[in-house]
Design a protein around this motif. Sequence first.
Motif, short mmCIF file in Angstrom:
data_model
loop_
_atom_site.label_atom_id
_atom_site.label_comp_id
_atom_site.label_asym_id
_atom_site.label_seq_id
_atom_site.Cartn_x
_atom_site.Cartn_y
_atom_site.Cartn_z
N GLU A 1 44.10 46.78 24.31
CA GLU A 1 44.56 48.42 24.02
C GLU A 1 44.93 49.18 25.42
OE1 GLU A 1 42.90 50.29 20.69
OE2 GLU A 1 43.52 48.46 19.46
N ALA A 2 44.28 49.30 26.31
CA ALA A 2 44.13 50.20 27.45
C ALA A 2 45.62 50.13 27.80
CB ALA A 2 42.98 49.47 28.28
N ARG A 3 45.43 51.16 28.79
CA ARG A 3 47.17 51.05 29.08
C ARG A 3 46.82 50.11 30.81
NH1 ARG A 3 47.48 57.54 27.85
NH2 ARG A 3 45.08 57.16 28.44
N GLY A 4 46.34 49.65 31.48
CA GLY A 4 46.60 49.24 32.43
C GLY A 4 45.23 49.03 32.97
N ILE A 5 44.40 48.09 34.24
CA ILE A 5 43.55 47.82 35.26
C ILE A 5 42.65 49.22 34.97
CG2 ILE A 5 44.15 47.65 37.01
CD1 ILE A 5 41.51 45.23 35.38
N GLU A 6 42.95 50.11 35.00
CA GLU A 6 41.90 51.08 35.95
C GLU A 6 41.57 51.50 34.94
OE1 GLU A 6 45.13 51.39 37.01
OE2 GLU A 6 44.81 51.27 39.13
N GLU A 7 42.23 51.88 33.34
CA GLU A 7 42.00 52.57 32.24
C GLU A 7 41.19 50.99 31.67
OE1 GLU A 7 42.99 53.76 27.61
OE2 GLU A 7 44.54 54.25 29.13
N ALA A 8 41.20 50.52 31.49
CA ALA A 8 40.61 49.50 31.03
C ALA A 8 38.60 49.12 31.93
CB ALA A 8 40.68 47.16 31.03
N MET A 9 38.81 48.77 33.26
CA MET A 9 37.39 49.29 33.81
C MET A 9 36.78 50.73 34.03
SD MET A 9 37.01 46.88 35.93
CE MET A 9 36.44 47.30 37.47
N GLN A 10 36.98 51.39 33.45
CA GLN A 10 36.98 53.21 32.81
C GLN A 10 36.01 52.84 31.48
OE1 GLN A 10 39.44 55.97 32.51
NE2 GLN A 10 39.67 55.81 35.11
N ILE A 11 36.61 52.20 30.89
CA ILE A 11 35.99 51.97 29.22
C ILE A 11 34.97 51.15 29.25
CG2 ILE A 11 36.52 50.58 27.07
CD1 ILE A 11 39.67 51.93 27.33
N LEU A 12 34.93 49.23 29.99
CA LEU A 12 34.32 48.72 30.23
C LEU A 12 33.01 48.92 31.20
CD1 LEU A 12 33.11 45.88 29.86
CD2 LEU A 12 34.13 44.96 32.28
N GLY A 13 33.01 50.49 31.95
CA GLY A 13 31.72 51.07 33.01
C GLY A 13 31.14 51.66 32.51
N LYS A 14 31.43 51.73 30.25
CA LYS A 14 30.45 53.36 30.54
C LYS A 14 29.87 52.64 28.98
CE LYS A 14 34.04 56.81 31.19
NZ LYS A 14 35.03 58.20 29.82
N ARG B 1 37.92 38.20 31.03
CA ARG B 1 38.77 37.92 32.48
C ARG B 1 39.37 37.85 31.85
NH1 ARG B 1 35.02 34.45 34.64
NH2 ARG B 1 34.50 35.24 36.05
N GLN B 2 39.96 37.27 30.84
CA GLN B 2 41.94 36.90 30.41
C GLN B 2 41.88 38.28 30.51
OE1 GLN B 2 41.08 34.94 27.09
NE2 GLN B 2 40.49 32.89 28.70
N ILE B 3 41.06 39.29 29.81
CA ILE B 3 41.80 40.46 29.71
C ILE B 3 42.30 41.84 30.59
CG2 ILE B 3 41.68 42.77 29.01
CD1 ILE B 3 40.24 41.77 26.31
N LEU B 4 41.48 41.45 31.53
CA LEU B 4 41.99 41.71 32.71
C LEU B 4 42.62 41.47 33.47
CD1 LEU B 4 37.70 42.81 33.38
CD2 LEU B 4 39.10 44.80 32.74
N ARG B 5 42.95 40.55 33.73
CA ARG B 5 43.46 39.37 34.68
C ARG B 5 44.92 40.31 33.78
NH1 ARG B 5 41.41 33.36 35.24
NH2 ARG B 5 40.03 33.89 37.29
N GLU B 6 45.43 40.28 32.79
CA GLU B 6 46.33 40.70 32.43
C GLU B 6 46.96 41.76 32.18
OE1 GLU B 6 46.46 39.60 27.88
OE2 GLU B 6 46.41 37.36 28.15
N LYS B 7 45.93 42.85 32.53
CA LYS B 7 46.05 43.92 32.75
C LYS B 7 46.12 44.31 34.00
CE LYS B 7 45.03 45.35 28.98
NZ LYS B 7 46.22 46.42 27.92
N LEU B 8 46.08 43.72 35.38
CA LEU B 8 45.81 43.17 36.74
C LEU B 8 47.66 43.12 37.27
CD1 LEU B 8 44.61 44.50 39.13
CD2 LEU B 8 44.17 41.65 39.44
N GLY B 9 48.27 42.48 35.63
CA GLY B 9 49.45 41.27 35.79
C GLY B 9 50.01 40.35 36.23
N GLY B 10 48.36 39.50 36.12
CA GLY B 10 48.77 38.29 36.79
C GLY B 10 49.14 37.50 35.49
#
Length: 350
Positions: free
Chosen positions: A40-53, A327-336
């Motif tokens: 549900e994150a709005r982009g790769i940056e937000e997704a990485m912030q969530i995962l990084g916590k 990896r699948q989720i973050l690739r989609e957030k990155l726009g791949g």
Amino acid sequence: MTLKYLEVPTKDTRYTYSTGRIRGLEIQLLQETDLNRLREARGIEEAMQILGKITPYSESLKNISPEKFEKGLGEELRRTYQDLRSFCPHPELIDLFWLDYDFHNLKVLLKFHVQSQLPLNLVPPLEPQLSPAGTQDEEILKEAVREAEYSHLLPELGTLIQEALVLTEAHPHPQVLDSFIDRHLFEWLRMRIEEYHDFFLTHLIELQIDSFNIQSFLRIKLWEETNEKELLERVLVEKGTVEKKELVQLASQPKEALGDRLDKTDYGEPVKKALEELEKEESLFGLERFFDSYILEYTRRGHYITFGKEPLVNYILLKKQEIKLLRQILREKLGGPSRANSAEAFLNGG
């Protein structure tokens, strides 16, 4: 798959301490709610912030920029490998479940080597991106492929590289190289696992061989090569629960014959659904997902065993599946491109 968990006979006391450690690590595995937050994150940056916590990714992703998330996931796999080896009574068992990263790195390096040797290659190929999660040092692998220096490698890997380099001279197509490396990976794993004389491990590699063989069979069918039988002989691996020779015998028949052959097995219905998916989307995503779940259902007995290899192996596969989903989720957030929509990735088994 129906498993009688309470009848599983394993009680290997050598794994008493390691099983206790595994129970603690299982608590840190991501839950579906965590994955949904990432989706549900709005982009790769937000997704990485969530995962990084989230522990333990807060350490593995430290100082990793969003677009370099692959490096962070590789670091998490490397950290997991070292941690498990530190308390497993047989560290070489852990190595077996990380060999696929070594073989992935070999594929990348060999393809880079072949491309760089092409006479009409006017633009130098990009520097290969290797996984840091392998058991072999990346620089040693690079030297082995580039300089034919094998003294610091396992003898089997050195021999494999030499054979692969000879093969690429005659058949430079990447699909040929991929199938050659994959087959040797499974043959190596099967040989090493047989040394344990352990039914749980032996059946696990049989299921993994089935997954590889059935998906490879369907990919080869899609290539529509005139030498289909030869390709199946060269690519498929012996000693799955579905015999290699039975699959090879289907070479001259339509791909739907595979569904008929497997009709009375657990694979029958998933394969038939995969054939429909092939017609609509040229994808094996659904079949891959089935095998991932099927194999995890088999190893899930590790939850019900007090101590033994099973809890350790189950955790390893759950962790690797977690990384795959991330990896699948973050690739989609990155726009791949999504895997399901990538015909090129499908045809190359990627």
